[in-house]
Design a protein around this motif. Structure first.
Motif, PDB file in Angstrom:
ATOM      1  N   ALA A   1      -4.101  -2.169  -3.389  1.00  0.00           N
ATOM      2  CA  ALA A   1      -4.262  -3.602  -3.183  1.00  0.00           C
ATOM      3  C   ALA A   1      -5.189  -4.213  -4.235  1.00  0.00           C
ATOM      4  O   ALA A   1      -4.929  -5.299  -4.760  1.00  0.00           O
ATOM      5  CB  ALA A   1      -4.805  -3.872  -1.779  1.00  0.00           C
TER       6      ALA A   1
ATOM      7  N   GLN B   1       6.418  -4.574  -5.250  1.00  0.00           N
ATOM      8  CA  GLN B   1       6.146  -5.996  -5.451  1.00  0.00           C
ATOM      9  C   GLN B   1       7.429  -6.755  -5.806  1.00  0.00           C
ATOM     10  O   GLN B   1       7.629  -7.889  -5.361  1.00  0.00           O
ATOM     11  CB  GLN B   1       5.107  -6.192  -6.555  1.00  0.00           C
TER      12      GLN B   1
ATOM     13  N   GLN C   1       9.240  -7.395  -2.668  1.00  0.00           N
ATOM     14  CA  GLN C   1       8.565  -8.461  -1.915  1.00  0.00           C
ATOM     15  C   GLN C   1       8.916  -9.841  -2.478  1.00  0.00           C
ATOM     16  O   GLN C   1       9.198 -10.778  -1.737  1.00  0.00           O
ATOM     17  CB  GLN C   1       7.056  -8.234  -1.953  1.00  0.00           C
TER      18      GLN C   1
ATOM     19  N   SER D   1       5.853  -8.268   3.214  1.00  0.00           N
ATOM     20  CA  SER D   1       4.650  -8.021   2.420  1.00  0.00           C
ATOM     21  C   SER D   1       4.858  -6.815   1.519  1.00  0.00           C
ATOM     22  O   SER D   1       5.763  -5.996   1.727  1.00  0.00           O
ATOM     23  CB  SER D   1       3.455  -7.767   3.346  1.00  0.00           C
TER      24      SER D   1
ATOM     25  N   GLY E   1       2.825  -4.312   1.323  1.00  0.00           N
ATOM     26  CA  GLY E   1       2.531  -3.149   2.147  1.00  0.00           C
ATOM     27  C   GLY E   1       3.695  -2.748   3.031  1.00  0.00           C
ATOM     28  O   GLY E   1       3.942  -1.554   3.247  1.00  0.00           O
ATOM     29  N   ALA E   2       4.435  -3.745   3.538  1.00  0.00           N
ATOM     30  CA  ALA E   2       5.612  -3.438   4.353  1.00  0.00           C
ATOM     31  C   ALA E   2       6.644  -2.679   3.532  1.00  0.00           C
ATOM     32  O   ALA E   2       7.261  -1.720   4.016  1.00  0.00           O
ATOM     33  CB  ALA E   2       6.211  -4.716   4.926  1.00  0.00           C
TER      34      ALA E   2
ATOM     35  N   GLY F   1       0.669   1.579   3.469  1.00  0.00           N
ATOM     36  CA  GLY F   1       1.096   0.183   3.420  1.00  0.00           C
ATOM     37  C   GLY F   1       0.225  -0.713   4.278  1.00  0.00           C
ATOM     38  O   GLY F   1      -0.128  -1.830   3.877  1.00  0.00           O
ATOM     39  N   ALA F   2      -0.152  -0.223   5.467  1.00  0.00           N
ATOM     40  CA  ALA F   2      -1.008  -1.020   6.354  1.00  0.00           C
ATOM     41  C   ALA F   2      -2.380  -1.245   5.728  1.00  0.00           C
ATOM     42  O   ALA F   2      -2.935  -2.354   5.785  1.00  0.00           O
ATOM     43  CB  ALA F   2      -1.147  -0.318   7.701  1.00  0.00           C
TER      44      ALA F   2
ATOM     45  N   ASP G   1      -2.032  -3.896   2.937  1.00  0.00           N
ATOM     46  CA  ASP G   1      -1.928  -5.274   3.426  1.00  0.00           C
ATOM     47  C   ASP G   1      -3.255  -5.785   3.967  1.00  0.00           C
ATOM     48  O   ASP G   1      -3.621  -6.955   3.763  1.00  0.00           O
ATOM     49  CB  ASP G   1      -0.846  -5.371   4.509  1.00  0.00           C
TER      50      ASP G   1
ATOM     51  N   LEU H   1      -5.458  -6.649   1.028  1.00  0.00           N
ATOM     52  CA  LEU H   1      -4.982  -7.871   0.370  1.00  0.00           C
ATOM     53  C   LEU H   1      -5.444  -9.120   1.113  1.00  0.00           C
ATOM     54  O   LEU H   1      -5.680 -10.170   0.505  1.00  0.00           O
ATOM     55  CB  LEU H   1      -3.456  -7.854   0.262  1.00  0.00           C
ATOM     56  N   ARG H   2      -5.575  -9.007   2.437  1.00  0.00           N
ATOM     57  CA  ARG H   2      -6.057 -10.159   3.206  1.00  0.00           C
ATOM     58  C   ARG H   2      -7.545 -10.414   2.976  1.00  0.00           C
ATOM     59  O   ARG H   2      -8.027 -11.533   3.141  1.00  0.00           O
ATOM     60  CB  ARG H   2      -5.806  -9.925   4.703  1.00  0.00           C
TER      61      ARG H   2
END
Length: 214
Positions: free
Chosen positions: A31, A48, A51, A57, A59-60, A92-93, A96, A99-100
């Motif tokens: 991230a 990416q 996405q 996302s 990560g998803a 992935g989790a 994400d 990234l938040r």
């Protein structure tokens, strides 16, 4: 597809926490590299690109692609370890979530520093989760499975996979740049440095007859 715990279980109390920390740091480092805006490793260029082209996302897509790659293990008769499944579920989790929490910093020097720090963290994370000895990641297993099936060298198989996903990612709109090159050059040496420090020793290395070093 059966899941196995690889190796001995005497040090499982260290191996599982180390695996979890390693995978969490791995996702966070990915991230941070994305937030640097200077290029991603080949697989993340692909994630990416998906996405940007399809949605969801990054990560998803890391999780989805990991699961799909894991399915490719079935015809190659590869058995995942606990670490393989955790790799799909966690990275992935963690990406994400990070990234938040972080935005792209202002100014090129800060972005370069973030990129360098992310690559260093990724090297450490690689040593941690591989050193836990609970199973390879799905993409590493794909590489070794294809190597065994085709008889081609590991270097050739890995290069072929990464060039394929990099080109596909660029075509889909993923970001390749100086960070992509820096990652490719640095991650091998960094993993080589961190792995001996992070590898959990087996029974022979911790038995009374064989004292542990360091």
């Amino acid at each position: 597809m059966a899941v196995r715990v690889l190796g001995d279980t005497h040090a499982l109390g260290r191996r599982l926490p180390q695996l979890v920390v390693g995978l969490a740091v791995y996702g966070a480092s990915m991230a941070l590299m994305l937030r640097s805006g200077l290029g991603l490793d080949p697989w993340d260029v692909f994630h990416q690109g998906l996405q940007r082209s399809i949605g969801l996302s990054v990560g998803a897509w890391v999780t989805i692609c990991g699961a799909l790659v894991l399915l490719l293990w079935i015809p190659m008769r590869q058995r995942p370890g606990v670490g393989t499944v955790a790799n799909v579920a966690m990275i992935g989790a963690a990406m994400d979530l990070t990234l938040r929490l972080f935005d792209t910093p202002d100014g090129l020097p800060a972005r370069i520093a973030l990129m360098v720090g992310a690559i260093l963290l990724n090297g450490l994370a690689t040593g941690l989760y591989i050193g836990a000895r609970l199973g390879p990641g799905p993409r590493d297993g794909l590489m070794t499975g294809l190597h065994r099936r085709t008889g081609r060298s590991l270097r050739l198989v890995r290069t072929g996979i990464e060039v394929t996903v990099l080109v596909a990612g660029i075509l889909l709109g993923g970001t390749a740049g100086v960070g992509t090159v820096a990652y490719a050059l640095a991650i091998g040496p960094l993993a080589q440095v961190f792995l001996p420090w992070c590898t959990v020793p087996g029974p022979a290395e911790t038995s009374p007859q064989t004292p542990r070093k360091g």
